[in-house]
Design an enzyme around this catalytic site. Structure first.
Site, PDB file in Angstrom:
ATOM      1  N   ASP A  62       0.478  -1.542   0.439  1.00 49.44           N
ATOM      2  CA  ASP A  62       0.000  -0.004  -0.279  1.00 49.44           C
ATOM      3  C   ASP A  62       0.860   1.597   0.117  1.00 49.44           C
ATOM      4  O   ASP A  62       2.052   1.147   0.557  1.00 49.44           O
ATOM      5  CB  ASP A  62      -1.089   0.117   0.932  1.00 49.44           C
ATOM      6  CG  ASP A  62      -2.283  -0.795   1.174  1.00 49.44           C
ATOM      7  OD1 ASP A  62      -2.222  -2.206   0.118  1.00 49.44           O
ATOM      8  OD2 ASP A  62      -2.713  -1.139   2.417  1.00 49.44           O
ATOM      9  N   MET A  63       0.419   2.058   0.070  1.00 51.34           N
ATOM     10  CA  MET A  63       1.033   3.616  -0.754  1.00 51.34           C
ATOM     11  C   MET A  63       1.530   3.956   0.632  1.00 51.34           C
ATOM     12  O   MET A  63       2.667   4.495   1.013  1.00 51.34           O
ATOM     13  CB  MET A  63       0.252   4.764  -1.074  1.00 51.34           C
ATOM     14  CG  MET A  63       0.888   6.136  -1.605  1.00 51.34           C
ATOM     15  SD  MET A  63      -0.713   7.230  -1.772  1.00 51.34           S
ATOM     16  CE  MET A  63      -1.206   7.806  -0.036  1.00 51.34           C
TER      17      MET A  63
END
Length: 217
Positions: free
Chosen positions: A63-64
């Site tokens: 995930d970012m």
């Protein structure tokens, strides 16, 4: 999430290992793994790596908001080999996280099926009818004096947002989570989730290798 403005971190990925088949890096938080939709989301980890490693190929994602160990293939053979290891759950991943509240007992297991929450994408949610199987082991490392908990999380499956949703379901969301934490639990400078280690077999010869990245929080 339509009002989300992507401002990628200026921190650069750290190279942990590179050879003729694979590239392993420590991804900084605040950087997409791959490009998002639109020119404003073109800056991402794989784009930055491609400047020095033109043949880099995606194997998996973080995930970012998550930092830590990621592996890339440098050849189509390596990408296929590594991809099958992830698909067949032959890799071993450990994450470090800080949670809201004191999680008890010292260790446990979450088995809750997950699927996308379509009206609230990209959020995921527990769905016992339509969800895909998802399991996470957890072990408490330390109960902090400020009322939080430091844990090591071991995902046994690889669903989107799995660790974040599973911890929220225990009543102890990951600190700084913009999607699943609320109130003071959300008010932290970053998502307190870090991919600490990854164990895999090298595509050339099958030797087991373990890569680690120090936790930044």
């Amino acid at each position: 999430m339509t009002d989300f403005v992507y401002t990628p971190t200026t921190e650069q990925p750290r190279i942990l290992h590179a050879d003729h088949e694979i590239l392993v890096v420590d991804k900084p938080a605040g950087l997409l793994s791959v490009p998002g939709k639109g020119e404003d989301r073109a800056d991402c980890l794989i784009a930055r790596l491609r400047a020095a490693y033109p043949t880099v190929l995606l194997v998996h994602r973080l995930d970012m908001d998550t930092s830590g160990v990621m592996v890339f293939g440098l050849t189509p053979h390596a990408q296929r080999h590594l991809g099958l290891q992830f698909e067949h759950r032959q890799t071993k991943k450990h994450y470090l996280a800080r949670l809201w509240g004191h999680l008890e007992p010292k260790e446990g297991h979450v088995d809750l099926p997950l699927c996308v929450d379509w009206p609230n994408r990209p959020r995921q949610h527990v769905d016992h009818e339509n969800g895909r199987p998802a399991q996470t082991d957890w072990r408490v490392l330390r109960l902090e004096a400020d009322g939080t908990t430091r844990v090591r999380l071991t995902p046994l499956t690889g669903r989107s947002h799995q660790l974040r949703v599973h911890m929220r379901e225990t009543g102890h969301p990951i600190l700084g989570d913009p999607l699943y934490a609320e109130g003071p639990a959300r008010d932290f400078p970053r998502l307190m989730l870090h991919a600490e280690s990854l164990r895999l077999r090298h595509p050339d010869g099958g030797r087991h290798m373990t890569f680690t990245a120090p936790c930044p929080f």
